[in-house]
Write an enzyme that holds these catalytic residues in place. Structure first.
Site, PDB file in Angstrom:
ATOM      1  CG  ASP A 185      -1.177  -2.053   2.518  1.00  0.00           C
ATOM      2  OD1 ASP A 185      -1.820  -1.569   1.564  1.00  0.00           O
ATOM      3  OD2 ASP A 185      -1.694  -2.328   3.629  1.00  0.00           O
ATOM      4  CG  HIS A 360      -5.030  -1.206   4.908  1.00  0.00           C
ATOM      5  ND1 HIS A 360      -4.384  -2.128   4.136  1.00  0.00           N
ATOM      6  CD2 HIS A 360      -6.347  -1.505   4.829  1.00  0.00           C
ATOM      7  CE1 HIS A 360      -5.265  -2.951   3.593  1.00  0.00           C
ATOM      8  NE2 HIS A 360      -6.465  -2.595   4.000  1.00  0.00           N
TER       9      HIS A 360
HETATM   10 ZN   LIG Z   1      -6.039  -5.971   0.661  1.00  0.00          ZN
HETATM   11 ZN   LIG Z   2      -6.396  -7.298   3.796  1.00  0.00          ZN
END
Ligand SMILES: [Zn+2]
Ligand SMILES: [Zn+2]
Length: 547
Positions: A185, A360
């Protein structure tokens, strides 16, 4: 094969193939950018999957955010394959498929962290991770030539509010045994340091609850189960009743409650209509609309246009979410209205403790996972181009831990075999705009704004066909007009067409490849011409057809 999400925000979707077996990781949507006025949602082009339909075995979901599950109804209506996801993810999928009449014939398989399952030649091990949503997993995929790991979305939260810990051990174990490729990610790859734990928000919430003397309105994304749970807990602690306003807020709270993620003590929840029966200092309202969507409950309350939520002098409004780029104007306009009503407004302004934290991983967490996994190949996923690039650079600098970092964009095929990895051609990708008519607040706003504009001045649609592969304009642009008539004698249409052609000619290939830019250029040039030659201001909405 990334079919979406690499080099763009949202629409995460990746196909994994070995021989004649394909499975899909995530099926996300993208919310339309402002240049796509009037479109509900954008989903990935799945031509590749349809052409290979006899080989597609399943869809595996990492978690329940819209940019990972939002395109499911669209894909399942074309390819009815089994869907694998965790309990909470499937609960969200359930509602979504039901809404589209697809639930009856869908096959849903629940997966659990640590419990391996097979799809064709692949054995998949879901690994528990932390994120802004609950019940999220990374996927370790055992293939005949080695293990690849797809992280899904994550941050490394050492103190998750639901106490379901990030399974660092399993990542480390795979690292010891050897990992062929890590797909990670990139959303926060530009941020240094660590992303704060979800618990960091508690300090701020605590402070707000302690200080607020009148009614307290808290707005967050309806998927922020951690945040909803926190607000409910504190409301109970501070002896406030809670009303839920907004459909999505009610639905996700109900799912989270059913699955045991939140535990609402008896008597805490009240119906919005009962708010007036309690003293202001006894009421807390969880309300949807953090992004200033004009039809959302909070936006309407801000302009005193909500049946139940009246915001009065001295009330406190908390916006516990990030300001998504592109929404600044709408959000600040709403905040201004709230200030005008003499409410205290608390929003993300960089102060600590934070009223919102990201879901994130920042750079140090990204490096941590890379160090544990020590992949032979590293491929950044989930991000716009600069984020992928920064992430690849970060991985490249970690010589001991990463063999080689590779960059891919949506549509580019990465081939892995005994000899190594290389990019190997392209498959068709693109964006498909869907107009379903019932996708929530933001769309309603766009539609309404469009209608107002159309009613007054009409619409002009220049339609341009661009070849996705070559970037060439395929034919002379068409111009469609509604509610706007130019006198045909002066050759208005011919001239308008010429203006569009000229704009295209004077644009670089890069500009033509970026539809946002090219549309805006065409819009401006054509608008200037129309205003000059007709003194009217129709809505000019360039449409690009990818062929
Ligand atoms: Zn996402
Ligand atoms: Zn997500």
């Amino acid at each position: 094969m990334p079919l979406g999400g690499l080099g763009e925000f949202g629409m995460n979707c990746m196909a994994v193939r070995w021989g004649d077996d394909i499975f899909i990781i995530d099926a996300g949507l993208m919310f339309p950018e402002s240049e796509l006025l009037g479109v509900d949602i954008v989903v990935p082009d799945i031509t590749y999957l349809i052409e290979n339909r006899q080989h597609v075995r399943a869809i595996v979901l990492t978690h329940g955010h819209e940019d990972h599950i939002g395109a499911l109804p669209w894909i399942l209506s074309e390819l009815n394959v089994p869907v694998y996801g965790t309990e909470f993810t499937l609960a969200l999928v359930d509602g979504k498929l039901d809404e589209h009449g697809l639930l009856e014939r869908a096959t849903l398989h629940e997966i659990r962290p640590g419990e391996r399952f097979r799809i064709g030649p692949f054995t998949i091990n879901p690994i528990q991770v932390t994120h802004s949503l609950v019940d999220c997993v990374s996927l370790a995929i055992h293939t005949p030539i080695g293990v690849i790991i797809h992280t899904g979305d994550f941050k490394v939260d050492p103190t998750p509010t639901d106490n379901r810990l990030f399974d660092l051990h399993t990542f480390a174990q795979y690292g010891k045994e050897g990992v062929l490729a890590l797909f990670q990610d990139s959303t926060n790859a530009e941020r240094t340091g660590y992303t704060p734990s979800e618990r960091a928000v508690r300090r701020k919430f605590d402070e707000v609850f302690a200080r607020t003397e009148r009614r307290l309105f808290i707005s967050c994304f309806s998927s922020s189960i951690h945040r909803i749970k926190l607000a409910l807990e504190l409301a109970h602690e501070y002896n406030r009743k809670v009303a839920l306003l907004g459909r999505s807020m009610m639905e996700s709270t109900e799912i989270a409650q059913d699955l045991g993620y939140i535990d609402i003590p008896d008597g805490v929840l009240i119906h919005p209509g009962q708010m007036k029966d309690f003293a202001p200092e006894r009421v807390c309202v969880l309300i949807s609309g953090t992004q200033g969507e004009p039809m959302s409950a909070l936006s309407r309350a801000a302009v005193d246009n909500h049946k139940h939520a009246r915001i009065e002098r001295g009330d406190t409004v908390v916006l516990s979410s990030r300001i998504i780029p592109g929404n600044e104007k709408a959000i600040y306009r709403m905040i201004d209205h709230l200030f005008r009503r003499e409410a205290h407004v608390i929003y993300e302004d960089g102060s600590t403790p934070p009223v919102h934290v990201s879901g994130h991983a920042s750079q140090e967490e990204l490096k941590l996972i890379i160090n544990l996994v020590k992949p032979r190949y590293f491929i950044p996923i989930h991000g716009e181009y600069r984020q992928l690039r920064r992430h690849a650079e970060l991985a490249s600098s970690m010589h001991g831990a990463v063999g080689q970092a590779l960059m891919l964009e949506s549509g580019e095929v990465l081939e892995l075999d005994e000899l190594g990895a290389r990019t190997a051609g392209k498959v068709a990708v693109g964006r498909v705009c869907i107009d379903s008519g019932s996708m929530g607040d933001v769309v309603e706003d766009l539609v309404i704004r469009d209608r107002r504009h159309l009613g007054e001045d009409g619409i002009v649609l220049p339609i341009i066909a661009i070849n996705k592969l070559t970037g060439r304009v395929e034919s002379s642009p068409e111009i469609v007009m509604r509610g706007f008539a130019a006198t045909p004698e002066n050759g208005f249409l011919e001239q308008a067409r010429e203006i569009v052609m000229k704009t295209l000619e004077l644009s670089s290939d890069e500009e033509k490849g970026d539809y946002g830019v090219i549309k805006e250029k065409i819009r401006q040039d054509l608008k200037r011409y129309i205003v000059k030659s007709t003194a009217r201001r129709p809505l000019v909405m360039p449409v690009i057809l990818e062929i």
